[in-house]
Scaffold this active site. Structure first.
Site, short mmCIF file in Angstrom:
data_model
loop_
_atom_site.label_atom_id
_atom_site.label_comp_id
_atom_site.label_asym_id
_atom_site.label_seq_id
_atom_site.Cartn_x
_atom_site.Cartn_y
_atom_site.Cartn_z
N ASP A 142 0.83 -1.21 0.00
CA ASP A 142 0.00 0.00 0.00
C ASP A 142 0.86 1.25 0.00
OD1 ASP A 142 0.67 0.60 2.63
OD2 ASP A 142 -1.11 -0.37 3.46
N LYS B 269 -3.98 2.98 -3.55
CA LYS B 269 -4.96 3.88 -4.15
C LYS B 269 -4.93 3.66 -5.65
CE LYS B 269 -4.71 7.18 -0.54
NZ LYS B 269 -4.66 8.53 -0.08
N MET C 52 -2.85 9.82 11.64
CA MET C 52 -3.83 10.42 10.71
C MET C 52 -4.37 11.75 11.28
SD MET C 52 -5.81 6.87 9.81
CE MET C 52 -5.55 6.11 11.42
N1 SAH Z 1 -0.04 0.75 10.51
C1 SAH Z 1 0.62 2.02 10.51
C2 SAH Z 1 -0.34 3.18 10.67
C3 SAH Z 1 -1.32 3.33 9.52
S1 SAH Z 1 -2.39 4.70 9.74
C4 SAH Z 1 1.68 2.03 11.61
O1 SAH Z 1 1.73 1.11 12.42
O2 SAH Z 1 2.48 2.97 11.64
C5 SAH Z 1 -1.58 5.93 8.76
C6 SAH Z 1 -0.95 7.00 9.63
O3 SAH Z 1 0.23 6.50 10.24
C7 SAH Z 1 -0.50 8.22 8.86
O4 SAH Z 1 -1.57 9.11 8.62
C8 SAH Z 1 0.52 8.81 9.80
O5 SAH Z 1 -0.11 9.49 10.85
C9 SAH Z 1 1.17 7.56 10.38
N2 SAH Z 1 2.40 7.18 9.65
C10 SAH Z 1 2.66 6.01 9.05
N3 SAH Z 1 3.91 5.99 8.54
C11 SAH Z 1 4.46 7.17 8.84
C12 SAH Z 1 5.74 7.76 8.57
N4 SAH Z 1 6.70 7.11 7.92
N5 SAH Z 1 5.97 9.01 9.04
C13 SAH Z 1 5.01 9.68 9.73
N6 SAH Z 1 3.80 9.18 9.99
C14 SAH Z 1 3.51 7.94 9.55
#
Ligand code: SAH
Length: 263
Positions: free
Chosen positions: A38, A60, A172
């Site tokens: 994704d 997407k 998010m």
């Molecule tokens: N499963 C993922 C989260 C998915 S929800 C995890 O465990 O990290 C998606 C949100 O995760 C994004 O909107 C952001 O807030 C955060 N996120 C994921 N990867 C990121 C990154 N490399 N840098 C900053 N925020 C991140």
């Protein structure tokens, strides 16, 4: 039925730096016969995909609309009938705001074998790479991971969050920066509470902005912060200056990050 299906691995790909992939994740990527990934799976990680293995982007579509989760679940079931081993890669950890459990339930109910490989969630990766901890004795008695986007659009319970004395990590949260700031301020948190915004954490273009609870919304707008970004609220952020200057350059400024991941 299940004996005819392949096995699906829901693989946590971590926040971006390929060095943060687990050995298990890497072995699965190397041995599967189909990769589904994704939008949070970083380019450097995608470069590690074996050239002979088909890799399909399921984040997407062209019009930038998300594939509906139900449609994706159906596709996963369909593809599992045609492959022996599928690596379904998700950013961070599949079980932290990753809808991994929803995919798992759909696959299980269709009789497909599923296994989850945990990954480093962005709260953990981003805070460390930005140079501060998630907990620290005397500064935070815990850490709470919060989604700023609930399914029914309800706000989190700001009063309960403010009362926790925890580091609050908002996933998010970019478009909800004003709600976060107002909600926590109204619930009694100090306007000077340090806030870090980590954009593209653990990636070559990581950017860390330090602000305060009061100035969080204006910082997001003025600095034109882009997704993915994590918002971390709490006194632990104030340790950043001290920890960065203490010599662990890989967790220091963002230029050092590039060196750390070999750019
Ligand atoms: N499963 C993922 C989260 C998915 S929800 C995890 O465990 O990290 C998606 C949100 O995760 C994004 O909107 C952001 O807030 C955060 N996120 C994921 N990867 C990121 C990154 N490399 N840098 C900053 N925020 C991140």
């Amino acid at each position: 039925m299940s004996s005819k299906s392949g096995k699906v691995f829901l693989v946590g790909a971590g926040p971006g730096d390929p060095d943060l992939l687990t050995v298990r994740a890497m072995k699965t990527i190397e041995s599967c016969d189909l990769i589904l990934y994704d939008h949070l799976v970083s380019e450097l990680i995608r470069e590690l995909f074996p050239t002979g293995t088909p890799a399909i982007y399921v984040g997407k579509c062209k019009e930038r609309h998300s594939i509906a989760q139900e449609d994706l679940n159906e596709l996963l079931v369909k593809w599992s009938r045609q492959s022996k081993c599928i690596a379904r890669l998700k950013g961070g950890d599949p079980f932290v705001f990753g809808r991994g459990s929803e995919e798992m339930l759909a696959l299980r109910s269709a009789g497909v074998e599923v296994e989850v490989i945990p990954g480093i969630t962005s709260a953990s990766g981003c805070s460390t790479y930005a140079g501060f901890p998630l907990t620290h004795r005397g500064l935070a008695t815990g850490c709470t991971l919060v989604t700023a986007h609930t399914r029914n659009g309800e706000n989190p319970n700001w009063g309960a969050l403010a009362a926790l004395d925890h580091t609050l990590v908002f996933y998010m949260g970019l478009t909800k920066a004003l709600d976060i700031s107002m909600g926590l301020l109204k619930a009694g948190m100090s306007q000077d509470t340090p806030v870090a915004i980590v954009e593209n954490g653990c990636r070559v273009d990581q950017r860390t902005l330090v602000s305060t609870l009061c100035h969080l919304p204006s910082t997001v707008i003025e600095e034109n912060v882009k997704s993915p970004a994590l918002i971390v609220v709490g006194d632990v952020v104030s340790l950043r200056d001290t920890l960065i200057s203490s010599g662990r350059s890989w967790a220091g400024d963002d230029t050092d990050l590039m060196t750390a991941i070999g750019q």
